[in-house]
Motif scaffolding. Structure first.
Motif, PDB file in Angstrom:
ATOM      1  N   LEU A 125       0.828  -1.208   0.000  1.00  0.00           N
ATOM      2  CA  LEU A 125       0.000   0.000   0.000  1.00  0.00           C
ATOM      3  C   LEU A 125       0.864   1.260   0.000  1.00  0.00           C
ATOM      4  O   LEU A 125       0.548   2.247  -0.683  1.00  0.00           O
ATOM      5  CB  LEU A 125      -0.926  -0.004   1.216  1.00  0.00           C
ATOM      6  CG  LEU A 125      -1.931  -1.161   1.308  1.00  0.00           C
ATOM      7  CD1 LEU A 125      -2.801  -1.019   2.543  1.00  0.00           C
ATOM      8  CD2 LEU A 125      -2.786  -1.235   0.053  1.00  0.00           C
ATOM      9  N   ALA A 126       1.963   1.232   0.759  1.00  0.00           N
ATOM     10  CA  ALA A 126       2.856   2.389   0.799  1.00  0.00           C
ATOM     11  C   ALA A 126       3.493   2.652  -0.561  1.00  0.00           C
ATOM     12  O   ALA A 126       3.608   3.808  -0.995  1.00  0.00           O
ATOM     13  CB  ALA A 126       3.935   2.172   1.858  1.00  0.00           C
ATOM     14  N   VAL A 127       3.912   1.587  -1.236  1.00  0.00           N
ATOM     15  CA  VAL A 127       4.486   1.751  -2.581  1.00  0.00           C
ATOM     16  C   VAL A 127       3.447   2.306  -3.540  1.00  0.00           C
ATOM     17  O   VAL A 127       3.739   3.193  -4.359  1.00  0.00           O
ATOM     18  CB  VAL A 127       5.028   0.400  -3.090  1.00  0.00           C
ATOM     19  CG1 VAL A 127       5.382   0.484  -4.576  1.00  0.00           C
ATOM     20  CG2 VAL A 127       6.255  -0.012  -2.293  1.00  0.00           C
ATOM     21  N   GLY A 128       2.200   1.821  -3.440  1.00  0.00           N
ATOM     22  CA  GLY A 128       1.142   2.348  -4.288  1.00  0.00           C
ATOM     23  C   GLY A 128       0.913   3.837  -4.068  1.00  0.00           C
ATOM     24  O   GLY A 128       0.761   4.601  -5.029  1.00  0.00           O
ATOM     25  N   VAL A 129       0.901   4.261  -2.809  1.00  0.00           N
ATOM     26  CA  VAL A 129       0.732   5.682  -2.503  1.00  0.00           C
ATOM     27  C   VAL A 129       1.907   6.501  -3.058  1.00  0.00           C
ATOM     28  O   VAL A 129       1.713   7.594  -3.612  1.00  0.00           O
ATOM     29  CB  VAL A 129       0.597   5.884  -0.977  1.00  0.00           C
ATOM     30  CG1 VAL A 129       0.690   7.364  -0.610  1.00  0.00           C
ATOM     31  CG2 VAL A 129      -0.722   5.300  -0.480  1.00  0.00           C
ATOM     32  N   ALA A 130       3.124   5.976  -2.917  1.00  0.00           N
ATOM     33  CA  ALA A 130       4.299   6.689  -3.433  1.00  0.00           C
ATOM     34  C   ALA A 130       4.230   6.837  -4.956  1.00  0.00           C
ATOM     35  O   ALA A 130       4.553   7.904  -5.507  1.00  0.00           O
ATOM     36  CB  ALA A 130       5.573   5.946  -3.027  1.00  0.00           C
ATOM     37  N   VAL A 131       3.807   5.785  -5.632  1.00  0.00           N
ATOM     38  CA  VAL A 131       3.659   5.855  -7.091  1.00  0.00           C
ATOM     39  C   VAL A 131       2.602   6.886  -7.468  1.00  0.00           C
ATOM     40  O   VAL A 131       2.782   7.689  -8.396  1.00  0.00           O
ATOM     41  CB  VAL A 131       3.296   4.468  -7.661  1.00  0.00           C
ATOM     42  CG1 VAL A 131       2.880   4.579  -9.127  1.00  0.00           C
ATOM     43  CG2 VAL A 131       4.471   3.514  -7.529  1.00  0.00           C
ATOM     44  N   GLY A 132       1.472   6.871  -6.733  1.00  0.00           N
ATOM     45  CA  GLY A 132       0.424   7.852  -7.010  1.00  0.00           C
ATOM     46  C   GLY A 132       0.902   9.277  -6.797  1.00  0.00           C
ATOM     47  O   GLY A 132       0.570  10.186  -7.576  1.00  0.00           O
ATOM     48  N   PHE A 306      -3.663  16.163  -7.627  1.00  0.00           N
ATOM     49  CA  PHE A 306      -2.605  15.406  -6.949  1.00  0.00           C
ATOM     50  C   PHE A 306      -3.202  14.256  -6.134  1.00  0.00           C
ATOM     51  O   PHE A 306      -2.749  13.114  -6.234  1.00  0.00           O
ATOM     52  CB  PHE A 306      -1.810  16.346  -6.048  1.00  0.00           C
ATOM     53  CG  PHE A 306      -0.760  15.652  -5.217  1.00  0.00           C
ATOM     54  CD1 PHE A 306       0.464  15.303  -5.773  1.00  0.00           C
ATOM     55  CD2 PHE A 306      -0.996  15.339  -3.880  1.00  0.00           C
ATOM     56  CE1 PHE A 306       1.428  14.652  -5.014  1.00  0.00           C
ATOM     57  CE2 PHE A 306      -0.038  14.694  -3.120  1.00  0.00           C
ATOM     58  CZ  PHE A 306       1.181  14.348  -3.684  1.00  0.00           C
ATOM     59  N   TRP A 307      -4.233  14.555  -5.344  1.00  0.00           N
ATOM     60  CA  TRP A 307      -4.800  13.518  -4.486  1.00  0.00           C
ATOM     61  C   TRP A 307      -5.605  12.491  -5.265  1.00  0.00           C
ATOM     62  O   TRP A 307      -5.754  11.346  -4.822  1.00  0.00           O
ATOM     63  CB  TRP A 307      -5.652  14.166  -3.395  1.00  0.00           C
ATOM     64  CG  TRP A 307      -4.800  14.807  -2.346  1.00  0.00           C
ATOM     65  CD1 TRP A 307      -4.625  16.133  -2.116  1.00  0.00           C
ATOM     66  CD2 TRP A 307      -3.975  14.123  -1.392  1.00  0.00           C
ATOM     67  NE1 TRP A 307      -3.747  16.345  -1.082  1.00  0.00           N
ATOM     68  CE2 TRP A 307      -3.332  15.121  -0.617  1.00  0.00           C
ATOM     69  CE3 TRP A 307      -3.718  12.783  -1.118  1.00  0.00           C
ATOM     70  CZ2 TRP A 307      -2.451  14.808   0.416  1.00  0.00           C
ATOM     71  CZ3 TRP A 307      -2.842  12.473  -0.088  1.00  0.00           C
ATOM     72  CH2 TRP A 307      -2.217  13.471   0.667  1.00  0.00           C
ATOM     73  N   ILE A 308      -6.093  12.866  -6.424  1.00  0.00           N
ATOM     74  CA  ILE A 308      -6.764  11.878  -7.280  1.00  0.00           C
ATOM     75  C   ILE A 308      -5.786  10.775  -7.670  1.00  0.00           C
ATOM     76  O   ILE A 308      -6.117   9.573  -7.629  1.00  0.00           O
ATOM     77  CB  ILE A 308      -7.340  12.563  -8.538  1.00  0.00           C
ATOM     78  CG1 ILE A 308      -8.586  13.367  -8.171  1.00  0.00           C
ATOM     79  CG2 ILE A 308      -7.682  11.533  -9.612  1.00  0.00           C
ATOM     80  CD1 ILE A 308      -9.098  14.228  -9.304  1.00  0.00           C
ATOM     81  N   PHE A 309      -4.568  11.148  -8.040  1.00  0.00           N
ATOM     82  CA  PHE A 309      -3.590  10.140  -8.453  1.00  0.00           C
ATOM     83  C   PHE A 309      -2.994   9.403  -7.258  1.00  0.00           C
ATOM     84  O   PHE A 309      -2.642   8.220  -7.374  1.00  0.00           O
ATOM     85  CB  PHE A 309      -2.498  10.790  -9.312  1.00  0.00           C
ATOM     86  CG  PHE A 309      -2.932  11.018 -10.727  1.00  0.00           C
ATOM     87  CD1 PHE A 309      -2.854   9.995 -11.655  1.00  0.00           C
ATOM     88  CD2 PHE A 309      -3.468  12.237 -11.117  1.00  0.00           C
ATOM     89  CE1 PHE A 309      -3.279  10.186 -12.962  1.00  0.00           C
ATOM     90  CE2 PHE A 309      -3.903  12.435 -12.410  1.00  0.00           C
ATOM     91  CZ  PHE A 309      -3.822  11.410 -13.342  1.00  0.00           C
ATOM     92  N   VAL A 310      -2.881  10.069  -6.111  1.00  0.00           N
ATOM     93  CA  VAL A 310      -2.471   9.354  -4.901  1.00  0.00           C
ATOM     94  C   VAL A 310      -3.490   8.266  -4.567  1.00  0.00           C
ATOM     95  O   VAL A 310      -3.138   7.130  -4.229  1.00  0.00           O
ATOM     96  CB  VAL A 310      -2.319  10.324  -3.716  1.00  0.00           C
ATOM     97  CG1 VAL A 310      -2.118   9.564  -2.409  1.00  0.00           C
ATOM     98  CG2 VAL A 310      -1.141  11.268  -3.948  1.00  0.00           C
ATOM     99  N   ASN A 311      -4.758   8.613  -4.694  1.00  0.00           N
ATOM    100  CA  ASN A 311      -5.821   7.636  -4.435  1.00  0.00           C
ATOM    101  C   ASN A 311      -5.759   6.473  -5.422  1.00  0.00           C
ATOM    102  O   ASN A 311      -5.941   5.310  -5.042  1.00  0.00           O
ATOM    103  CB  ASN A 311      -7.176   8.333  -4.524  1.00  0.00           C
ATOM    104  CG  ASN A 311      -8.330   7.363  -4.381  1.00  0.00           C
ATOM    105  OD1 ASN A 311      -8.600   6.844  -3.308  1.00  0.00           O
ATOM    106  ND2 ASN A 311      -9.028   7.104  -5.474  1.00  0.00           N
ATOM    107  N   MET A 312      -5.488   6.790  -6.689  1.00  0.00           N
ATOM    108  CA  MET A 312      -5.376   5.723  -7.686  1.00  0.00           C
ATOM    109  C   MET A 312      -4.215   4.801  -7.356  1.00  0.00           C
ATOM    110  O   MET A 312      -4.313   3.573  -7.493  1.00  0.00           O
ATOM    111  CB  MET A 312      -5.180   6.347  -9.081  1.00  0.00           C
ATOM    112  CG  MET A 312      -5.124   5.339 -10.226  1.00  0.00           C
ATOM    113  SD  MET A 312      -6.691   4.532 -10.643  1.00  0.00           S
ATOM    114  CE  MET A 312      -6.504   2.916  -9.906  1.00  0.00           C
ATOM    115  N   GLY A 313      -3.114   5.352  -6.894  1.00  0.00           N
ATOM    116  CA  GLY A 313      -1.979   4.530  -6.499  1.00  0.00           C
ATOM    117  C   GLY A 313      -2.306   3.651  -5.306  1.00  0.00           C
ATOM    118  O   GLY A 313      -1.910   2.474  -5.255  1.00  0.00           O
TER     119      GLY A 313
END
Length: 413
Positions: A125-132, A306-313
Motif C-alpha cells: 500500500l505504501a508503494v502504491g501511494v508513493a507511485v500515485g 494530486f490527491w486523485i492520483f495518490v488515491n489511484m496509487g
C-alpha cells in the motif's frame, strides 16, 4: 389601454412534480434520460441472462459465481480508482504495472525476507501511494498530460518490477496472506445447508442501497434536477435487490462470504459516499465538467488532481495485494493489460470520455459486465482472440452510446 398580467410563477409544489419526470413532459426526452440512467443495469441483466442460457445455467451456479468474485475482484478495485480519474478528465495507463510492482515488493518482504504477512500488505500500500504521488506531482504541479505521465509510468514501474523480482517469480505466500483473496466467512449465524451470515449481510446491503438512492432522488427533486420516472426508479431498486439477493443465495450455498467481497463492498460504499457527499467529490466532478469554471470558483485544481492520483496509487496497491494473494505469488508479468480492463469498466459503466460524468456504482456494473462476458465465453470454450474482439466491440459501443446521448441531449435543448 390593455393591461397584461405577468405569467404565473411556478409553485414550489409544481417544480418537484416536473423534476419527478426529468423536468420535461416530452416522452422522447424522458426515454433518452431514463435509458442513460438505467440502461447499464438493463444491459447487465440481459448479458447475465444470455450467458446463463448459453452455458446451460453453469454461469449462475454457486461455485462459478464465487469464482467470478475471486477472479475479477482486483479489476473492480482498479475500476473504482479509474472512474474517479476519468471523471476528473484524466487517464491512468500505469495501474497494471503498479499492481505488479506492489505485489513484487510484498513478495520479497514476506517470502524472501520472512517478514509477517501484514508487513507485506502495508509495504504494498505504501508503494502504491508513493507511485500515485509521483504521478500526481507531474500531472498537477508540472502540468504534464496524465496520458504521457502514466504511459511513462507503465514502462518505468514494469522495469522496477523486473528489478525487484530479479526476473524470477516468487511463491508461495503464507496462508494468512492467501486468505485476503481466497478466504471466506461462514458459519457465523448458522443455516440449514447454507450460510445465513451471507444472506444477512446481503439484505443489509440492499436496504442501505434503497435508502441511499431514495435520499439521492429526493435531493435531486428538491434542486429541480432531472431524475428517472418513479416507476422506473422502483423497478431499478427492486431489480438490483433481486440480483444481489440471488447472488448472495448462490454464495451462501457455496463457500460463504468471500473476504475479498467484504473489502470490495467497503471500498464501494466509502468511495460512493465520497464522490456524492463530500466537497472533494464535488470538486472532482467540477474539474472534469468545466476546468475553467472550477478554477474561477476557487477549486484548488492542482491539489485535487494530486490527491486523485495518490488515491489511484493506493487502490492499485490494494489490487496488487489481492492479485498476489489470489495467484499465491508474484510474477514479472503480473497485471498485464489490467489498465485496459479498468478503463473499459469505467466507460461501459457510464463514464464520459470528456470527464465530468460517471459513478462508482456504474463502474462496478461495467466491471461485472466485463467479468460475466469473460467468464461466460471461457465456459463456452471460446478462444482468447475472439474474447478480445468481443470486449473491444462492447467498449466501442459503450463510448458510441455516450456520444450519441450527448448529441441527442444537445439537440433537444
Amino acid at each position: 389601454m390593455t393591461s397584461t398580467k405577468p405569467p404565473p410563477l411556478a409553485s414550489p409544489a409544481s417544480a418537484p412534480a416536473a423534476a419527478l419526470h426529468g423536468g420535461t413532459s416530452d416522452p422522447r426526452t424522458l426515454i433518452l434520460r431514463n435509458l442513460r440512467q438505467s440502461g447499464i443495469y438493463i444491459a447487465f441483466v440481459v448479458i447475465v441472462a444470455l450467458f446463463a442460457f448459453l452455458t446451460d445455467g453453469v454461469l449462475l451456479s454457486p461455485g462459478n459465481i464465487t469464482n467470478i468474485v475471486l477472479q475479477y475482484s482486483y479489476i473492480l478495485v482498479l475500476a473504482i480508482g479509474m472512474v474517479i480519474v476519468i471523471i476528473a478528465g484524466h487517464i491512468d495507463l500505469s495501474v497494471g504495472s503498479v499492481v505488479a510492482l506492489t505485489g513484487a515488493v510484498s513478495a520479497v518482504l514476506v517470502i524472501q525476507q520472512g517478514f509477517p504477512w501484514w508487513i507485506g500488505v502495508a509495504a504494498a500500500l505504501a508503494v502504491g501511494v508513493a507511485v500515485g504521488a509521483w504521478h500526481g506531482f507531474w500531472v498537477a504541479y508540472v502540468g504534464m498530460p496524465a496520458f504521457i505521465v502514466t504511459l511513462a509510468g507503465m514502462l518505468l514501474f514494469r522495469g522496477l518490477t523486473l528489478q525487484v523480482l530479479d526476473n524470477i517469480s516468487l511463491s508461495p505466500f503464507p496462508s494468512e496472506y492467501q486468505k485476503v483473496a481466497s478466504g471466506f466467512l461462514n458459519g457465523l449465524l448458522g443455516g440449514q445447508g447454507y450460510d445465513a451470515f451471507t444472506l444477512f449481510i446481503a439484505a443489509f446491503a440492499v436496504i442501505g442501497y434503497a435508502i441511499s438512492v431514495f435520499r439521492t432522488r429526493l435531493a435531486r427533486i428538491r434542486y429541480q434536477q432531472s431524475v428517472e420516472s418513479f416507476p422506473l426508479f422502483v423497478t431499478r431498486v427492486l431489480l438490483v435487490g433481486a440480483v444481489v439477493m440471488y447472488f448472495a443465495w448462490q454464495l451462501a450455498n457455496a463457500r460463504g462470504l468471500p473476504i475479498v467481497l467484504i473489502i470490495l463492498a467497503v471500498l464501494v460504499i466509502a468511495y460512493g459516499l465520497m464522490t456524492r457527499s463530500t466537497v472533494f467529490g464535488r470538486q472532482i466532478y467540477a474539474i472534469g465538467g468545466n476546468l475553467s469554471a472550477a478554477t474561477l470558483s476557487g477549486v484548488k485544481v492542482r491539489k485535487v488532481n494530486f490527491w486523485i492520483f495518490v488515491n489511484m496509487g493506493l487502490l492499485a496497491g490494494v489490487a496488487g495485494v489481492i492479485y498476489s494473494s489470489r495467484s499465491n505469488g508474484a510474477q514479472p508479468a503480473a497485471g498485464n493489460m489490467f489498465e485496459l480492463d479498468a478503463i473499459a469498466a469505467a466507460f461501459i459503466g457510464g463514464a464520459a470520455v470528456a470527464g465530468g460524468v460517471g459513478t462508482v456504482v456504474g463502474a462496478m456494473v461495467g466491471g461485472l459486465i466485463m467479468a460475466v462476458m469473460s467468464n461466460g465465453m471461457q465456459l463456452m470454450g471460446i478462444d482468447q482472440s475472439t474474447q478480445s474482439v468481443v470486449k473491444g466491440l462492447v467498449l466501442l459501443l459503450a463510448v458510441a452510446f455516450d456520444i450519441y446521448n450527448k448529441r441527442r441531449a444537445g439537440a433537444t435543448r
